[in-house]
Design an enzyme around this catalytic site. Structure first.
Site, PDB file in Angstrom:
ATOM      1  CB  ILE A  77      -1.040   0.198   1.163  1.00 54.61           C
ATOM      2  CG1 ILE A  77      -1.939  -1.368   0.868  1.00 54.61           C
ATOM      3  CG2 ILE A  77      -1.906   1.032   1.111  1.00 54.61           C
ATOM      4  CD1 ILE A  77      -2.594  -1.489   2.335  1.00 54.61           C
ATOM      5  CB  CYS A  81      -4.651   4.524   5.444  1.00 56.70           C
ATOM      6  SG  CYS A  81      -5.590   5.954   4.965  1.00 56.70           S
ATOM      7  NE  ARG A 101      -5.500  -2.999  11.681  1.00 53.97           N
ATOM      8  CZ  ARG A 101      -5.882  -3.087  10.569  1.00 53.97           C
ATOM      9  NH1 ARG A 101      -5.900  -2.257   9.693  1.00 53.97           N
ATOM     10  NH2 ARG A 101      -6.233  -4.408   9.985  1.00 53.97           N
ATOM     11  CD  GLU A 117     -10.310   1.973  13.995  1.00 54.56           C
ATOM     12  OE1 GLU A 117     -11.176   1.264  13.581  1.00 54.56           O
ATOM     13  OE2 GLU A 117      -9.456   2.282  13.586  1.00 54.56           O
ATOM     14  CG  HIS A 148     -10.889   0.937   9.774  1.00 56.10           C
ATOM     15  ND1 HIS A 148     -10.161   0.303  10.953  1.00 56.10           N
ATOM     16  CD2 HIS A 148     -10.004   0.559   8.626  1.00 56.10           C
ATOM     17  CE1 HIS A 148      -9.292  -0.533  10.585  1.00 56.10           C
ATOM     18  NE2 HIS A 148      -9.340  -0.294   9.164  1.00 56.10           N
ATOM     19  CB  ILE A 149     -14.057   4.089   4.906  1.00 62.31           C
ATOM     20  CG1 ILE A 149     -13.342   5.774   4.785  1.00 62.31           C
ATOM     21  CG2 ILE A 149     -15.391   4.098   5.752  1.00 62.31           C
ATOM     22  CD1 ILE A 149     -14.477   6.584   4.210  1.00 62.31           C
ATOM     23  CB  SER A 197     -10.199  -1.653   2.456  1.00 64.13           C
ATOM     24  OG  SER A 197     -11.198  -2.118   3.640  1.00 64.13           O
TER      25      SER A 197
HETATM   26  N1  LIG Z   1      -7.066   1.690   6.812  1.00 63.57           N
HETATM   27  C1  LIG Z   1      -7.419   0.568   6.333  1.00 63.57           C
HETATM   28  O1  LIG Z   1      -8.609   0.196   5.955  1.00 63.57           O
HETATM   29  C2  LIG Z   1      -6.382  -0.578   6.004  1.00 63.57           C
HETATM   30  C3  LIG Z   1      -6.577  -1.330   4.811  1.00 63.57           C
HETATM   31  C4  LIG Z   1      -5.458  -2.022   4.362  1.00 63.57           C
HETATM   32  C5  LIG Z   1      -4.365  -2.195   5.314  1.00 63.57           C
HETATM   33  N2  LIG Z   1      -4.304  -1.500   6.263  1.00 63.57           N
HETATM   34  C6  LIG Z   1      -2.959  -1.874   7.153  1.00 63.57           C
HETATM   35  O2  LIG Z   1      -1.934  -1.544   6.145  1.00 63.57           O
HETATM   36  C7  LIG Z   1      -0.910  -2.330   6.717  1.00 63.57           C
HETATM   37  C8  LIG Z   1      -0.078  -2.723   5.567  1.00 63.57           C
HETATM   38  O3  LIG Z   1      -0.708  -3.198   4.365  1.00 63.57           O
HETATM   39  P1  LIG Z   1       0.304  -3.877   2.989  1.00 63.57           P
HETATM   40  O4  LIG Z   1      -0.734  -4.615   2.404  1.00 63.57           O
HETATM   41  O5  LIG Z   1       0.793  -2.632   2.490  1.00 63.57           O
HETATM   42  O6  LIG Z   1       1.242  -4.694   3.833  1.00 63.57           O
HETATM   43  P2  LIG Z   1       3.020  -4.912   3.533  1.00 63.57           P
HETATM   44  O7  LIG Z   1       3.331  -5.979   4.501  1.00 63.57           O
HETATM   45  O8  LIG Z   1       2.927  -4.989   2.089  1.00 63.57           O
HETATM   46  O9  LIG Z   1       3.411  -3.545   3.989  1.00 63.57           O
HETATM   47  C9  LIG Z   1       4.035  -3.365   5.247  1.00 63.57           C
HETATM   48  C10 LIG Z   1       5.222  -2.797   5.224  1.00 63.57           C
HETATM   49  O10 LIG Z   1       5.857  -2.182   6.594  1.00 63.57           O
HETATM   50  C11 LIG Z   1       7.096  -2.322   6.659  1.00 63.57           C
HETATM   51  N3  LIG Z   1       7.290  -2.173   8.251  1.00 63.57           N
HETATM   52  C12 LIG Z   1       7.284  -3.256   8.797  1.00 63.57           C
HETATM   53  N4  LIG Z   1       7.752  -2.923  10.255  1.00 63.57           N
HETATM   54  C13 LIG Z   1       8.161  -1.575   9.948  1.00 63.57           C
HETATM   55  C14 LIG Z   1       8.908  -0.680  10.876  1.00 63.57           C
HETATM   56  N5  LIG Z   1       9.184  -0.912  12.154  1.00 63.57           N
HETATM   57  N6  LIG Z   1       9.244   0.569  10.241  1.00 63.57           N
HETATM   58  C15 LIG Z   1       8.859   0.757   8.643  1.00 63.57           C
HETATM   59  N7  LIG Z   1       8.441  -0.222   8.294  1.00 63.57           N
HETATM   60  C16 LIG Z   1       8.057  -1.184   8.534  1.00 63.57           C
HETATM   61  C17 LIG Z   1       7.256  -3.747   5.952  1.00 63.57           C
HETATM   62  O11 LIG Z   1       8.764  -4.084   5.840  1.00 63.57           O
HETATM   63  C18 LIG Z   1       6.515  -3.601   4.800  1.00 63.57           C
HETATM   64  O12 LIG Z   1       7.110  -3.329   3.449  1.00 63.57           O
HETATM   65  C19 LIG Z   1      -1.808  -3.600   7.110  1.00 63.57           C
HETATM   66  O13 LIG Z   1      -1.012  -4.560   7.860  1.00 63.57           O
HETATM   67  C20 LIG Z   1      -3.125  -3.101   7.865  1.00 63.57           C
HETATM   68  O14 LIG Z   1      -2.743  -2.911   9.132  1.00 63.57           O
HETATM   69  C21 LIG Z   1      -5.297  -0.576   6.561  1.00 63.57           C
HETATM   70  O1  LIG Z   2      -6.276  -4.494   7.299  1.00 62.93           O
HETATM   71  C1  LIG Z   2      -7.196  -4.430   6.561  1.00 62.93           C
HETATM   72  O2  LIG Z   2      -7.361  -4.888   5.515  1.00 62.93           O
HETATM   73  C2  LIG Z   2      -8.161  -3.140   6.641  1.00 62.93           C
HETATM   74  O3  LIG Z   2      -7.835  -2.539   7.902  1.00 62.93           O
HETATM   75  C3  LIG Z   2      -9.631  -3.235   6.386  1.00 62.93           C
HETATM   76  O4  LIG Z   2      -9.652  -3.293   5.016  1.00 62.93           O
END
Ligand SMILES: NC(=O)c1ccc[n+]([C@@H]2O[C@H](COP(=O)([O-])OP(=O)(O)OC[C@H]3O[C@@H](n4cnc5c(N)ncnc54)[C@H](O)[C@@H]3O)[C@@H](O)[C@H]2O)c1
Ligand SMILES: O=C(O)[C@H](O)CO
Length: 386
Positions: free
Chosen positions: A176, A271, A273, A302, A320-321, A323
């Site tokens: 992301i 976006c 956690r 939350e 928390h929207i 996605s």
């Molecule tokens: N708000 C939402 O609705 C929503 C939606 C999707 C994902 N998310 C959150 O986004 C996170 C990331 O998703 P993703 O698919 O990109 O995951 P991902 O695993 O592809 O990316 C996470 C990145 O964070 C890096 N990372 C881990 N620890 C770190 C640190 N201490 N310092 C810096 N970087 C660090 C990892 O190396 C990795 O590149 C998910 O785990 C989820 O919690 C939230």
């Molecule tokens: O981690 C996730 O996938 C989000 O927070 C909800 O889409």
């Protein structure tokens, strides 16, 4: 005695019992389970966050797999209950699984699925939207209009920040974070600085190539830098977006000290956690620095916000929207269902959780595999060839 939980049942005579703790968008996920002889039970209880007791009641005496939500506490108690009921699979309908105690799942031999990839662009688009909303004060201006306060154009009315030529900082440049970085670099011609534990070579190559394209067209090229520390990003960036996973290394990554490191007029977007940011410290920082702005999709406790946050004009807040696009939410439901189904049927685990497109093609049957099982290695599950 616990109160009965209301459910909706599909294919009552199915051999395998799969429970979903929430109704999920689309019908493909239900059909895929039914086609493979599953009885599907969907909890219809009018309560947003189910308790552990509610979920134990849903699991009952015989349950082959559960699809759950990030609001639920999947720890020892639930995995023990699922395992007692004969369950072998659980999938979060989310990519993040900080609500899941994977060690407890391992102990009970339960596979844990998540839903990567299908929400990458949708989530990055919301982060970009929050960046723009904060930079251009869109929510404040909207409230002003609706309050009937607009009495004519003024040179100082809702002056915000120009993004072009400024620096975007990304903390956590995974799926992301990288997609967001590309949007901000390509869309607004921002320079990039990022911090991650790993190098993002693809992202660096993209920015280099785009910079060369701009230069060849007589425009100022964009640049990139991989920061050696998070502080370097905080010091240099004008807009900072947080995209790491939540674990003990990222809890309160943004706190009083790190906020003080940022520029007084910086924009912070979260976006990832809620607990990645110390929200009490953030509220105080917003009060002390009216030109500092935030765009928040996630919150530390939350569904609540820390006291004072709702009153801050320099904060844009959404529930928390990130996605929440139709395609993504239907895709998340499909991946979650296929994770559970794959384990029930004894299929191998898909070889690359970043390449989930074949599972999302509505016009072809999905591969006989679980798209993404995070504890596949710990459980010694076979891996499919792509
Ligand atoms: N708000 C939402 O609705 C929503 C939606 C999707 C994902 N998310 C959150 O986004 C996170 C990331 O998703 P993703 O698919 O990109 O995951 P991902 O695993 O592809 O990316 C996470 C990145 O964070 C890096 N990372 C881990 N620890 C770190 C640190 N201490 N310092 C810096 N970087 C660090 C990892 O190396 C990795 O590149 C998910 O785990 C989820 O919690 C939230
Ligand atoms: O981690 C996730 O996938 C989000 O927070 C909800 O889409």
């Amino acid at each position: 005695m616990a109160k009965p939980i209301s459910i909706e049942v599909y294919n009552p005579n199915g051999k395998y019992r799969v429970v979903s703790t929430k109704s999920m968008p689309g019908t493909r996920w239900i059909n895929l389970l039914i086609e493979q002889d599953c009885r599907v039970e969907i909890c219809t209880q009018k309560k947003t966050i189910l308790s552990v007791e509610d979920i134990i009641a849903l699991i009952g005496d015989k349950c082959d797999g559960v699809i759950g939500q990030l609001t639920e506490d999947w720890g020892e108690t639930l995995f023990a209950a699922l395992s007692r009921a004969g369950g072998k699979a659980f999938s979060n309908m989310a990519v993040g699984y900080n609500n899941v105690d994977v060690n407890a799942a391992n102990k009970h031999g339960v596979a844990v699925g998540n839903t990567p990839g299908v929400l990458t662009e949708t989530t990055a688009e919301l982060a970009a939207s929050l960046s723009l909303a904060a930079a251009r004060r869109i929510v404040e201006a909207d409230q002003f209009m609706r309050a009937g306060l607009y009495d004519g154009w003024l040179p100082h009315l809702f002056v915000g920040n120009l993004l072009k030529g400024q620096t975007v900082g990304v903390i956590g440049a995974g799926r992301i974070g990288s997609a967001y970085a590309r949007m901000m670099v390509e869309g607004f011609k921002m320079n990039l600085i990022y911090y991650d534990l790993y190098q993002s070579t693809r992202l660096e190559k993209f920015v280099t190539a785009y910079g060369e394209f701009l230069k060849a067209n007589g425009e100022q090229p964009v640049t990139w830098k991989r920061a050696a520390s998070m502080d370097e990003v905080l010091r240099e960036a004008d807009v900072i977006s947080l995209h790491p996973i939540l674990d003990k290394t990222t809890y309160h990554l943004i706190n009083k000290e790190s906020l003080a490191t940022m520029k007084k007029e910086a924009i912070l977007v979260n976006c990832s956690r809620g607990p990645v940011v110390d929200e009490v410290a953030l509220v105080e920082h917003l009060k002390q620095n009216p030109m500092f702005r935030v765009g928040l999709d996630v919150f530390e406790d939350e569904p609540y916000m820390k006291p004072g946050l709702a009153d801050m004009k320099n904060a844009v807040v959404v529930p928390h929207i990130a996605s929440a696009s139709k395609w993504t939410r239907e895709g998340m439901a499909t991946l979650a269902a296929l994770n559970v189904l794959g384990k029930i049927k004894g299929y191998p685990v898909w070889g690359d959780p970043n390449q989930v497109a074949p599972f999302l093609n509505e016009n072809a049957p999905p591969p006989a595999a679980s798209p993404s099982i995070v504890n596949a290695k710990a459980l010694g599950l076979p891996v499919s060839k792509l």
